[in-house]
Write a protein that holds these residues in place. Structure first.
Motif, PDB file in Angstrom:
ATOM      1  N   THR A  74      -9.275  -2.344   9.392  1.00  0.00           N
ATOM      2  CA  THR A  74      -9.572  -1.405  10.432  1.00  0.00           C
ATOM      3  C   THR A  74      -9.471   0.039   9.963  1.00  0.00           C
ATOM      4  O   THR A  74      -8.634   0.272   9.227  1.00  0.00           O
ATOM      5  CB  THR A  74      -8.795  -1.650  11.760  1.00  0.00           C
ATOM      6  N   SER A  75     -10.423   0.867  10.408  1.00  0.00           N
ATOM      7  CA  SER A  75      -9.826   2.440  10.216  1.00  0.00           C
ATOM      8  C   SER A  75     -10.883   3.299  11.298  1.00  0.00           C
ATOM      9  O   SER A  75     -11.799   2.756  11.577  1.00  0.00           O
ATOM     10  CB  SER A  75     -10.507   2.738   8.740  1.00  0.00           C
ATOM     11  N   ASP A  76     -10.398   4.188  11.573  1.00  0.00           N
ATOM     12  CA  ASP A  76     -10.961   5.140  12.650  1.00  0.00           C
ATOM     13  C   ASP A  76     -12.011   5.946  11.855  1.00  0.00           C
ATOM     14  O   ASP A  76     -11.923   6.788  11.044  1.00  0.00           O
ATOM     15  CB  ASP A  76     -10.075   6.064  13.102  1.00  0.00           C
ATOM     16  N   GLU A 132      -9.122  -1.874   3.516  1.00  0.00           N
ATOM     17  CA  GLU A 132      -8.477  -2.013   5.146  1.00  0.00           C
ATOM     18  C   GLU A 132      -9.427  -2.595   5.880  1.00  0.00           C
ATOM     19  O   GLU A 132     -10.718  -2.344   6.085  1.00  0.00           O
ATOM     20  CB  GLU A 132      -8.395  -0.360   5.420  1.00  0.00           C
ATOM     21  N   LYS A 135      -3.628  -3.064   0.564  1.00  0.00           N
ATOM     22  CA  LYS A 135      -4.694  -1.993   0.646  1.00  0.00           C
ATOM     23  C   LYS A 135      -5.835  -2.296  -0.317  1.00  0.00           C
ATOM     24  O   LYS A 135      -6.539  -1.394  -1.130  1.00  0.00           O
ATOM     25  CB  LYS A 135      -4.113  -0.756  -0.092  1.00  0.00           C
ATOM     26  N   THR A 157     -13.463   2.550  15.931  1.00  0.00           N
ATOM     27  CA  THR A 157     -12.813   1.905  15.002  1.00  0.00           C
ATOM     28  C   THR A 157     -13.743   0.879  14.281  1.00  0.00           C
ATOM     29  O   THR A 157     -14.543   0.346  14.681  1.00  0.00           O
ATOM     30  CB  THR A 157     -11.739   0.912  15.842  1.00  0.00           C
TER      31      THR A 157
END
Length: 664
Positions: free
Chosen positions: A257-259, A255, A252, A399
Motif C-alpha cells: 500500500t502507498s498513498d 510496497e 521493501k 491509497t
C-alpha cells in the motif's frame, strides 16, 4: 533448497532466494573491523577452525543458504541482506540463544560488513507488526460438510483453489479439505467429505501475529490457516503465499500500500476526481468497499490521463451503480450476466463490476464468473501492471493497493503474468502481452517469456474463437503504435502459429494505407488479407471463412493469387486497361496489391486518379431514347466513352459523337 519451513526465518529465505542477484561478484567476509566488533556477542565466534564444528549442528536454514552463497561468490542485493540479517537475528535470539551457531554469527557479520543497519531492518517489523487481519483473504470460500467429494473436486478444478474450510449446518468451521485430499478420495471412490477432511481445522483469530501463523504452518505442515471469529465461523483465510508476500512487503521488495492521492490531484481531471470521491463517499455510506482498478490505475502510475474508469465493488456492483445513477439522475447500462454496469455522465463512463473470480472450463473459452473479493478479483487479471487498485472510500481515498508488485514492474518496464497458467487459461493474453510490449516499449519478464513461448509452441492460441482474436487485432489497429504492434506480432511468431509464415514490412504497409483513402478502408480486412497472402489459396479461403469475411473478399482474393492477373497488372498498357483490371476489387485488396513494389505505382495511379473518373452526362436511358442503342450494345458504348474520357481526356458528349459517327 527444495522447501522452506513456514517460519519467519524460512519465509525470509524463500523471498530472498527468489530475488537473489547472481550477476555481481562476491564479497567474502574479511577481517573484523570496528563496526562488527561493536557487537560483543560476535567476539566468542572468532575461534580456530578446529572448534567450528560444534556450532554447526543446529544452524538457521538461512545461515546455510548464505554460507553457500559466500562460497559460490554470489553477492546478495541490499534487500536480500536485510532479510538475512533480520531472520538470523530473530532466530538466534540476538546471538544469545542456546542453539546459536558459528554460521549464524558468520552470516550476521557478513550482512553488517555489507552495509546493513540492523536497527533499521528490525524496525520495519517492530514498528508495523502484521496480524492475521492484515493479510487474510476475505470473504473466504467454504464448503458444507454434506457436499459430495465429486462436487468438491469440480469446485476446486474450476476455481483454482487448493484448499477449503468445511462448515456444518451452523456455519461453524469443523475441518479443512485440500486438493490432494480430494484427489485421493476421488480415486478411492469415497464421496463422504467428513471421512477425508482434516480435523480439527487449524485456525487463528484475526489479531494473531504473523510469527505465530508461520509457526502453526510449520508445526502442522500445512499451507493454509482459516481465520475465525469467536463463534468459530470463517471470516478469512491465510495461505503460505500470503505470508511470503507479507515478508516481501515488510522487506521493501515492493510496497503493498502507498498513498498516491497527491498524484491523482495532478493527473486526474478535477471533475473526474470529484466524481470518484462521490462514489467513495456513497459506498462508505452503504458500508461497502469500492476501488478504481485496471488500466486507469496503470495509466495514472505512468503519468497518463485516462477518462474511462473501471471500479470494483465488494458486494453487488450493479445495485450500487443503479442507486448512484439514480441519485445523480444519469443513465446506467447493466449487464447482469457479467455482474457489471456502466454509468454515463459528464462525458465520462465508469464501468462498475462486482469483485469476482473466474475459472476456465477449457483453454481459450470465455471464463465463468463467481463473486469474490478484491484480491482475488485482481489476481484473475492478465498482468501485474493491470492488477492494482486505488481505494476510493474515505479516509483511505487515494491509497494504492499493489498485492503483486505491479508498480515495481512499471518502474522496470516489465510485463509479468500473475501465475503460470495465465496464457493457457486465456491465450488472448499472449496478444495483449505483445500489444503492451510495443505500446509501452516494455519487455516480458524472463519467466513470462518462457510461459509465452511454451503456450505458443503448444498451440493454445489456436483454441481461441475467431471473434476474440479479431477483437484483439482490431484493438491493436486502433492504437497509435499499430505499426509497431503488428511488427512485434510477426516477430513473436503469432501469424506463423495462427495462419502461415510472414515477412511483412508493416512500416511500408501502413504508409500505403495512408496514401490511399484509408478512412474508407476497413483496416482489419486489409491487414488480414495481407497476412494471408503468403498462405496457399485453399488455406487462405478456409481462414477467411472461419473469420467471417464477406464473400466479396473471398472472390477477390483469388485474383491476387492469379499469376495471369498479376502479369497483366504489371504490364498494363493504358489507363483504361488499369481501370478494367482493378475497378471490381475492394479497396482493401488494392492496398494489398499496392504493398508490392511491382504494382505500387499502377495501383496508386488507379486509386488517386483513374477511379475518380465517372460518366456524369451519359447513361443507358439516354443512349436508348436518343440513339436507339439497346441491349448489350449499351455497355459497349458506355465503356468506349469512358475509355476515351480516361485515356484521352475527351468530353463525354464529344466521345459519344465520335462513336456514333464511326458506327454510321
Amino acid at each position: 533448497m527444495k522447501r522452506f519451513p513456514a517460519t519467519l526465518c524460512g519465509l525470509a529465505s524463500a523471498v530472498a532466494f527468489s530475488y537473489l542477484n547472481r550477476d555481481i561478484k562476491a564479497i567474502l567476509i574479511g577481517e573484523v573491523d570496528d563496526k562488527i566488533s561493536s557487537f560483543p556477542q560476535l567476539k566468542k565466534f572468532f575461534i580456530s577452525e578446529s572448534k567450528k564444528e560444534k556450532f554447526e549442528s543446529t544452524s538457521c536454514k538461512i545461515s546455510d543458504l548464505v554460507v553457500k552463497m559466500i562460497k559460490k561468490k554470489i553477492k546478495p542485493s541490499k534487500e536480500d541482506l536485510e532479510l538475512f540479517a533480520v531472520a538470523v537475528y530473530l532466530k538466534s535470539e540476538a546471538l544469545l540463544g542456546p542453539n546459536v551457531t558459528f554460521k549464524d554469527a558468520q552470516v550476521l557479520t557478513f550482512c553488517l560488513k555489507n552495509g546493513i543497519n540492523l536497527k533499521d531492518a528490525l524496525s520495519k517489523i517492530e514498528d508495523h507488526p502484521m496480524i492475521a487481519l492484515d493479510l487474510m483473504t476475505k470473504p473466504v470460500k467454504v464448503i458444507h460438510i454434506s457436499t459430495k467429494i465429486s462436487d468438491v473436486k469440480k469446485l476446486i478444478e474450476r476455481s483454482g483453489l487448493t484448499g477449503l474450510p468445511v462448515v456444518d449446518e451452523n456455519s461453524y468451521v469443523v475441518g479443512m479439505i485440500t486438493k490432494k485430499d480430494v484427489e485421493r478420495a476421488f480415486k478411492s471412490g469415497i464421496e463422504d467429505l467428513s471421512m477425508v477432511m482434516s480435523i480439527p481445522a487449524i485456525s487463528v483469530k484475526s489479531d494473531e501475529s504473523i510469527q505465530k501463523i508461520g509457526e502453526l504452518m510449520a508445526m502442522h505442515d500445512i499451507g493454509r490457516i482459516v481465520v475465525t471469529d469467536d463463534q468459530m465461523k470463517a471470516i478469512g483465510i491465510i495461505t503460505r503465499r500470503d505470508l511470503v508476500r507479507a515478508i516481501a512487503s515488510a522487506s521493501k521488495v515492493y510496497e503493498v500500500t502507498s498513498d498516491i492521492s497527491e498524484k491523482m490531484k495532478t493527473i486526474v481531471p478535477s471533475k473526474l476526481l470529484d466524481l470518484l470521491k462521490e462514489l467513495g463517499e456513497f459506498a462508505n455510506a452503504k458500508n461497502k468497499k469500492i476501488y478504481a482498478v485496471g488500466g486507469f490505475v496503470r495509466d495514472l502510475l505512468m503519468n497518463e490521463k485516462s477518462l474511462d474508469v473501471d471500479v470494483v465493488v465488494e458486494g453487488d456492483g450493479i445495485e450500487m451503480a443503479r442507486e448512484f445513477a439514480a441519485i445523480k439522475n444519469v443513465k446506467v447500462l447493466t449487464y447482469p450476466e457479467f455482474g457489471t454496469a456502466k454509468i454515463l455522465l459528464n462525458g465520462n463512463s465508469i464501468d462498475v463490476a462486482t469483485a469476482r473470480t473466474e475459472y476456465y472450463e477449457v483453454p481459450g473459452a470465455l471464463p465463468k464468473i463467481e463473486s469474490s473479493n478484491l484480491k482475488k478479483d485482481l489476481y484473475r487479471r492478465d498482468f501485474t501492471m493491470n492488477a492494482m487498485a486505488i481505494d476510493l472510500v474515505p479516509p483511505k481515498f487515494g491509497t494504492l493497493l499493489d498485492f503483486f508488485g505491479g508498480r515495481e514492474d512499471i518502474k522496470n518496464r516489465t510485463i509479468r503474468v500473475l501465475h503460470s497458467m495465465s496464457f493457457i487459461e486465456d491465450p488472448t493474453r499472449m496478444l495483449r502481452a505483445v500489444r503492451y510490449a510495443a505500446k509501452f516499449d516494455y519487455k516480458l519478464s524472463e519467466q513470462t517469456q518462457k510461459l509465452f513461448n511454451n503456450a505458443l509452441k503448444n498451440g493454445y492460441l489456436n483454441s481461441v474463437s475467431s471473434s476474440r482474436i479479431r477483437a484483439e487485432f482490431e484493438r491493436s489497429l486502433e492504437d497509435e503504435k499499430a505499426e509497431e504492434i503488428f511488427d512485434l506480432f510477426q516477430r513473436y511468431g503469432i501469424f506463423k502459429t495462427l495462419y502461415c509464415d510472414t515477412a511483412i514490412d508493416f512500416k511500408r504497409f501502413f504508409r500505403i494505407l495512408k496514401s490511399i483513402d484509408h478512412c474508407r478502408i476497413k483496416k482489419f480486412y486489409a491487414i488480414f488479407i495481407l497476412i494471408l497472402k503468403n498462405c496457399s489459396l485453399t488455406r487462405a479461403i478456409e481462414i477467411m471463412k472461419f473469420y467471417g469475411l464477406p464473400k466479396k473478399f473471398l472472390e477477390a482474393f483469388a485474383k491476387i493469387k492469379d499469376e495471369t492477373f498479376l502479369s497483366l497488372l504489371e504490364n498494363v498498357k493504358t489507363p483504361f486497361d488499369l481501370h478494367q483490371l482493378l475497378s471490381k476489387l475492394p479497396e482493401e485488396l488494392l492496398s494489398v496489391l499496392a504493398y508490392e513494389n511491382t504494382f505500387e505505382n499502377n495501383v496508386l495511379q488507379y486509386v488517386r486518379t483513374i477511379s475518380k473518373v465517372k460518366l456524369e452526362k451519359i447513361n443507358g436511358s439516354l443512349l436508348t431514347a436518343k440513339y436507339g442503342i439497346k441491349g448489350i450494345e449499351i455497355k459497349k458504348v458506355l465503356d468506349e466513352i469512358l475509355k476515351a474520357k480516361i485515356d484521352e481526356g475527351l468530353d463525354e458528349m464529344e466521345a459519344l459523337d465520335r462513336i456514333i459517327s464511326e458506327k454510321k
